[in-house]
Design an enzyme around this catalytic site. Structure first.
Site, PDB file in Angstrom:
ATOM      1  N   GLU A 263      38.071 -28.260  22.100  1.00  0.00           N
ATOM      2  CA  GLU A 263      38.957 -28.959  23.031  1.00  0.00           C
ATOM      3  C   GLU A 263      39.344 -28.079  24.222  1.00  0.00           C
ATOM      4  O   GLU A 263      39.397 -28.545  25.360  1.00  0.00           O
ATOM      5  CB  GLU A 263      40.226 -29.432  22.292  1.00  0.00           C
ATOM      6  CG  GLU A 263      39.981 -30.470  21.215  1.00  0.00           C
ATOM      7  CD  GLU A 263      39.381 -31.752  21.760  1.00  0.00           C
ATOM      8  OE1 GLU A 263      39.671 -32.096  22.928  1.00  0.00           O
ATOM      9  OE2 GLU A 263      38.610 -32.401  21.037  1.00  0.00           O
TER      10      GLU A 263
ATOM     11  N   ASP B 209      31.024 -27.805  22.832  1.00  0.00           N
ATOM     12  CA  ASP B 209      30.517 -27.203  21.587  1.00  0.00           C
ATOM     13  C   ASP B 209      29.942 -25.816  21.856  1.00  0.00           C
ATOM     14  O   ASP B 209      30.168 -24.869  21.092  1.00  0.00           O
ATOM     15  CB  ASP B 209      29.431 -28.091  20.967  1.00  0.00           C
ATOM     16  CG  ASP B 209      29.998 -29.294  20.245  1.00  0.00           C
ATOM     17  OD1 ASP B 209      31.234 -29.356  20.065  1.00  0.00           O
ATOM     18  OD2 ASP B 209      29.210 -30.180  19.854  1.00  0.00           O
TER      19      ASP B 209
END
EC number: 3.4.24.84
Length: 427
Positions: A288, A371
Site C-alpha cells: 500500500e 508488489d
C-alpha cells in the site's frame, strides 16, 4: 467466466501448493452465487432504467418535485429548490428499489458463505444512517454547484470544476476522521511490536505517518482490508481487525458464560478467518505504501480531475441543445440538474465505459508496481503468503477467463501476482 466457475471443479496443478480442495470448492460456489446475483441485479437495473425512460419517469418526477416545492411556497422560478426535491425523491426511489437486492446479497449470499456479521436491525439502522449522511452532503453540494453554473457566465465550467475539485479534496480529508466513524468504531493501534514496525517502515521511505487505527470491520463483514488517507504531512493508516490475526474478533473464542447473542456470532463464524501474521501485515502495508511512494495516488487524482474538467467543458458545449432535453421529455424547460443527468449519465455512457477499461488496465499496472516495491523492501516472501491467506479468507477464485479478467479486474489475478513475486521469494 460463469463457465469457468461451473466447470473448474478440481484444483489445477499449478495451484496444488497454494489452495486445498475444500477452500477451492468454497470459493468456486461463492463466486458462482455472486455471479448469478450480479447477472439478475444488473438485468433488473437495465429493465428499470429502460422503463423509466420509456414511461417518462424523469419528467414525471420533475413535475412532482415542482408540485411539492410549489406547496411549500417555492414557484417555478426557484429551480434549485425544485432540483433538490427531485434529487431527494430520486435517491429515495433508488434506495427503496435497491433495498431487496441489498438484503438478499447480505442475508442470503454473504450469510450462506460465512461473511455476514450483521443483524437485520443493524442493517436497517446502517442503511438509514447512510441515507441521511448522503443527503446531508449531496443536497448542499448540489445546490452550490447549480448556483455556480447559473451565475458563472460563459466560463461557468471552470468554476464548476474548481468547486468539485475542492469538495472532493475536503471529503477525502474528512472522511475517515468524521464520516467513517459514524458507521464503524476506530481505535488507535495499541503500542507494541506491530505498531513499532509499521512506524519504522514508514520512516524508512519518508512516509509522514501520524496515526495508525484499527477499524472494527468484523461487526459488518469478515472481509479484510487496509488503506491509508490524508494529505501532505498528515497521513494515517487504517487496518481492518479482520486483517490482523491477533486482533480479529473472528479468531477469539467467546468468554465462558457468554450470552446467546455471542453463541449466534460464534455459529456465524464457525469458518474462522485466519488473518495475517505481523510480518504479513507489514508486507501488505509495504504494498500500500508503494502506491504512495510511486505516486499512484497523485496520478489517479490528476487523471480524475482532467476527466472531470473535460466532462464539464463538454457539458458547457451541450447544455444549450434543446433536442437533448426534448429526447427525455422536457419540451418547454431545460433544468440544469436534468441537463447534468442527461449528459453525464447517458451521453457520456460510452465514453465512461472506455475510460473505465483504461483505468482498469492502469490499476493492474500500478498493482504490479506496488508488489515490486514491497519486494524491494524485502517483503516478497511475506507478501506471497499474505496474498494466499487473503485470497483464502475472502474466498477469491484464482481461475479466471482472460477476457473477463482483462475487462473487470482492477487487480491482477492471484496467480499472476504470485508468479511475479516467486523469483524474489525463492531468492
Amino acid at each position: 467466466q460463469r463457465r469457468v466457475y461451473r466447470t473448474t471443479t478440481h484444483v489445477p496443478c499449478e495451484l496444488g501448493q497454494i489452495m486445498d480442495s475444500e477452500t477451492f470448492e468454497k470459493s468456486r460456489l461463492y463466486q458462482l452465487d455472486k455471479s448469478t446475483f450480479s447477472f439478475w441485479s444488473g438485468l433488473y437495473s437495465e429493465v428499470e432504467g429502460t422503463m423509466i425512460l420509456l414511461c417518462g419517469g424523469i419528467p414525471f418526477l420533475w413535475n412532482l418535485s415542482g408540485q411539492i416545492s410549489g406547496h411549500a411556497g417555492f414557484g417555478p422560478e426557484y429551480e434549485i429548490v425544485q432540483s433538490l426535491v427531485f434529487l431527494l425523491l430520486a435517491t429515495l426511489f433508488s434506495a427503496v428499489t435497491g433495498l431487496p437486492w441489498s438484503l438478499y446479497n447480505t442475508f442470503v449470499i454473504e450469510e450462506k458463505h460465512g461473511f455476514n456479521q450483521q443483524t437485520l436491525g443493524f442493517f436497517f439502522k446502517d442503511a438509514i444512517k447512510k441515507f441521511i449522511v448522503t443527503q446531508c452532503i449531496l443536497l448542499p453540494v448540489t445546490s452550490l454547484l447549480l448556483y455556480i453554473i447559473k451565475i458563472g457566465g460563459d466560463y461557468f465550467f471552470i468554476y464548476a470544476w474548481l468547486f468539485t475539485l475542492v469538495v472532493s479534496l475536503v471529503l477525502v480529508t474528512i472522511y475517515a476522521d468524521y464520516i467513517a466513524p459514524l458507521f464503524d468504531k476506530f481505535i488507535p493501534l495499541p503500542e507494541g511490536e506491530l505498531k513499532q514496525e509499521i512506524e519504522t517502515m514508514a520512516k524508512s521511505i519518508d512516509f509522514p505517518l501520524t496515526k495508525v487505527y484499527v477499524v472494527e470491520g468484523s461487526k459488518r463483514s469478515s472481509h479484510s482490508n487496509a488503506y491509508f488517507y490524508g494529505f501532505f504531512k498528515n497521513k494515517r493508516i487504517v487496518l481492518f481487525d479482520t486483517l490482523l490475526e491477533d486482533y480479529s474478533a473472528l479468531n477469539k473464542e467467546p468468554a465462558e458464560g457468554a450470552s446467546s447473542e455471542n453463541e449466534e456470532t460464534k455459529s456465524k463464524t464457525k469458518n474462522k478467518k485466519q488473518g495475517c501474521k505481523n510480518e504479513e501485515v507489514l508486507a501488505v502495508l509495504g504494498h500500500e505504501l508503494g502506491h504512495w511512494k510511486l505516486g499512484h495516488t497523485i496520478k489517479n487524482i490528476i487523471i480524475s480531475q482532467m476527466n472531470s474538467f473535460l466532462c464539464f467543458f463538454l457539458f458547457a458545449v451541450l447544455i444549450g441543445r434543446k433536442e437533448l432535453f426534448a429526447a427525455f421529455g422536457f419540451y418547454e424547460t431545460q433544468p440544469t440538474l436534468i441537463g447534468l443527468m442527461i449528459i453525464f449519465q447517458f451521453i457520456f455512457s460510452p465514453y465512461n465505459e472506455v475510460l473505465s477499461f483504461c483505468l482498469t488496465v492502469l490499476s493492474r499496472r500500478f498493482e504490479f508496481q506496488a508488489d515490486a516495491f514491497a519486494k524491494e523492501l524485502g517483503k516478497a516472501k511475506d507478501l506471497y503468503s499474505a496474498l494466499i491467506k487473503l485470497n483464502k479468507d475472502n474466498l477469491g477464485f484464482p481461475v479466471s477467463d482472460w477476457i473477463f479478467s482483462m475487462w473487470h479486474y482492477s487487480h491482477p489475478p492471484l496467480l499472476e501476482r504470485l508468479q511475479a513475486l516467486k523469483d524474489a521469494k525463492q531468492e
